[in-house]
Design a protein around this motif. Structure first.
Motif, short mmCIF file in Angstrom:
data_model
loop_
_atom_site.label_atom_id
_atom_site.label_comp_id
_atom_site.label_asym_id
_atom_site.label_seq_id
_atom_site.Cartn_x
_atom_site.Cartn_y
_atom_site.Cartn_z
N PRO A 48 -18.43 -41.01 -16.24
CA PRO A 48 -17.04 -41.34 -16.60
C PRO A 48 -16.22 -41.77 -15.39
CG PRO A 48 -17.35 -38.96 -16.54
CD PRO A 48 -18.71 -39.57 -16.35
N SER A 49 -15.31 -42.71 -15.64
CA SER A 49 -14.38 -43.14 -14.60
C SER A 49 -12.96 -42.68 -14.90
CB SER A 49 -14.39 -44.67 -14.49
OG SER A 49 -13.76 -45.26 -15.62
N GLY A 50 -12.71 -42.22 -16.11
CA GLY A 50 -11.35 -41.85 -16.51
C GLY A 50 -10.42 -43.05 -16.58
N ASN A 51 -10.99 -44.27 -16.58
CA ASN A 51 -10.22 -45.53 -16.63
C ASN A 51 -9.49 -45.84 -15.34
OD1 ASN A 51 -11.03 -45.77 -19.34
ND2 ASN A 51 -9.22 -44.69 -20.08
N TRP A 52 -9.92 -45.23 -14.23
CA TRP A 52 -9.28 -45.47 -12.95
C TRP A 52 -9.98 -46.60 -12.19
CZ3 TRP A 52 -4.75 -43.43 -11.40
CH2 TRP A 52 -4.29 -42.29 -12.07
N TYR A 53 -9.18 -47.48 -11.59
CA TYR A 53 -9.68 -48.61 -10.81
C TYR A 53 -8.99 -48.59 -9.44
CZ TYR A 53 -11.03 -50.52 -15.39
OH TYR A 53 -11.56 -50.72 -16.65
N VAL A 54 -9.75 -48.90 -8.40
CA VAL A 54 -9.13 -49.05 -7.08
C VAL A 54 -8.34 -50.35 -7.08
CG1 VAL A 54 -9.56 -49.48 -4.64
CG2 VAL A 54 -10.81 -47.68 -5.83
N LEU A 55 -7.06 -50.24 -6.76
CA LEU A 55 -6.18 -51.40 -6.73
C LEU A 55 -6.14 -52.06 -5.35
CD1 LEU A 55 -3.99 -53.15 -8.17
CD2 LEU A 55 -2.30 -51.50 -7.30
N ALA A 56 -5.99 -51.23 -4.31
CA ALA A 56 -5.79 -51.79 -2.97
C ALA A 56 -5.89 -50.68 -1.94
CB ALA A 56 -4.41 -52.45 -2.87
N ALA A 87 4.35 -46.49 -7.51
CA ALA A 87 4.56 -46.76 -8.93
C ALA A 87 3.83 -48.05 -9.27
CB ALA A 87 6.04 -46.89 -9.24
N ALA A 88 3.38 -48.17 -10.51
CA ALA A 88 2.65 -49.37 -10.92
C ALA A 88 2.97 -49.68 -12.37
CB ALA A 88 1.15 -49.19 -10.74
N GLY A 136 -4.13 -41.52 -0.02
CA GLY A 136 -3.95 -41.57 1.43
C GLY A 136 -4.72 -42.69 2.09
N VAL A 137 -5.75 -43.20 1.43
CA VAL A 137 -6.53 -44.32 1.95
C VAL A 137 -6.51 -45.48 0.96
CG1 VAL A 137 -8.82 -45.08 2.71
CG2 VAL A 137 -8.02 -42.78 3.28
N LEU A 138 -6.62 -45.16 -0.33
CA LEU A 138 -6.67 -46.15 -1.38
C LEU A 138 -5.62 -45.85 -2.44
CD1 LEU A 138 -10.54 -46.17 -1.87
CD2 LEU A 138 -9.22 -47.91 -0.66
N VAL A 139 -5.18 -46.90 -3.12
CA VAL A 139 -4.30 -46.76 -4.28
C VAL A 139 -5.11 -47.10 -5.52
CG1 VAL A 139 -2.30 -47.72 -5.50
CG2 VAL A 139 -2.15 -47.21 -3.06
N TRP A 140 -5.04 -46.21 -6.52
CA TRP A 140 -5.74 -46.37 -7.78
C TRP A 140 -4.73 -46.60 -8.90
CZ3 TRP A 140 -11.18 -44.78 -8.16
CH2 TRP A 140 -11.70 -44.25 -6.96
#
Length: 337
Positions: A48-56, A87-88, A136-140
């Motif tokens: 499972p990913s929980g629907n999370w994606y790395v954005l930037a 925020a996104a 702290g390193v990536l935004v999801w």
């Protein structure tokens, strides 16, 4: 692998690395069995990913300006509120559809440059925010419609070294392939010394994935090249904690607990005939050597070098990932069952 000992080991991680010549390496094609890699890929895809994606990278979402990227066919805009929280939301203004990535951030509000509509991290009717997380390193960002899984409150984050004693850098490159092609590339450690001889040598896979025995990991001994005849030998494990992530963690030798996180973020919607994927790779390096404190102090100077090294590797690997996607589309890829 024994840890370095003696004065030489304390002062420098470098070791003499005899160079047998590229063509005289031990061939790895028998060990790199297509079905073994395909099975490891299937197990990763089922997690499972929980629907999370790395954005930037977290540093790309800067105070005072919005950041925009299309993820899984969904236009996303992200910005920082007054408190620094990310925020996104949808990237199209709910008024007349202007691109919010071209807007302005003032006092934590995202202001559309087309007619001045101001949006906050709470959203508004017809413009619902997306769950976002800054580790702290990536935004999801969590995209439930695109992901189609049971959502989770947070992404599945790999274990990382203490940020106070590490140096991190994030590299993003884009290719014409799907996330599975990127993940499959990382689940084939055998190609490293053959395809990237400028970076790796003396690579041996000493343990293959077996969910019942080793938690479904590859264990690899390898030397990172520093010069033609010197390198840094390490032992590393490769795991895939979720469908779009492969984590390499150093478990022996220099830099124990350092990690390389490879995240494959689809840019196009599922089923797009011309898929595009962003490889967002985070390197978090650490060392117990006293001199590493100087490396942390020089982190702003080191990050461009770290990004350049990662980008070089992925320029090569994305060429293969793109070919893999092409062969899959033609029904010609070996081991694709």
């Amino acid at each position: 692998m024994k840890r370095p000992t003696g004065r030489r080991g304390r002062l420098s991680p470098l070791r003499p690395i005899p160079d047998p010549g590229w063509s005289r390496q031990e061939p790895t094609w028998r060990a790199a069995r297509p079905q073994l890699i395909a099975d490891a890929l299937k197990r990763a895809a089922a997690r499972p990913s929980g629907n999370w994606y790395v954005l930037a990278a977290a540093r790309e979402v800067r105070p005072g300006r919005p950041f925009g990227r299309t993820v899984a066919g969904v236009e996303v805009v992200a910005w920082r509120t007054e408190s620094g929280r990310v925020a996104a939301g949808p990237g199209a203004c709910p008024h007349l559809g202007a691109p919010l990535r071209d807007g302005v951030v003032e006092s934590g509000r995202l202001i559309c440059h087309w007619h001045g509509l101001a949006l906050t991290g709470r959203g508004m009717p017809g413009w619902e925010v997306f769950p976002a997380h800054d580790d702290g390193v990536l935004v999801w960002v969590r995209l439930d419609r695109a992901g189609g899984e049971e959502p989770t409150g947070l992404p599945r984050l790999p274990e990382r070294p203490d940020p106070r004693s590490s140096v991190d850098a994030v590299t993003t490159v884009v290719g014409d392939c799907e996330p599975e092609d990127v993940v499959a590339n990382r689940l084939d450690p055998w190609h490293g010394a053959w395809f990237h001889p400028y970076a790796f040598t003396r690579l041996t896979v000493i343990e293959e994935p077996d969910p019942a025995v080793n938690g479904d990991r590859f264990l690899v001994d390898v030397a990172y090249r520093v010069g033609p005849r010197t390198g840094v030998p390490v032992r590393a494990e490769f795991t895939a904690p979720e469908p779009r992530t492969v984590v390499m963690r150093i478990v022996g030798g220099e830099g124990v607990s350092s990690v390389v996180e490879t995240h494959a973020t689809p840019l196009t919607a599922p089923g797009d005939p011309r898929p595009r994927t962003a490889v967002v790779e985070a390197v978090l390096a650490t060392s117990e050597r006293p001199g590493f404190a100087a490396a942390r102090a020089a982190a702003p100077l080191l990050r461009p070098l770290m990004r350049r090294a990662a980008a070089r590797l992925w320029r090569d690997d994305l060429a293969y990932a793109e070919r893999r996607r092409l062969l899959r589309g033609q029904g010609r890829f070996p081991g694709a069952t």
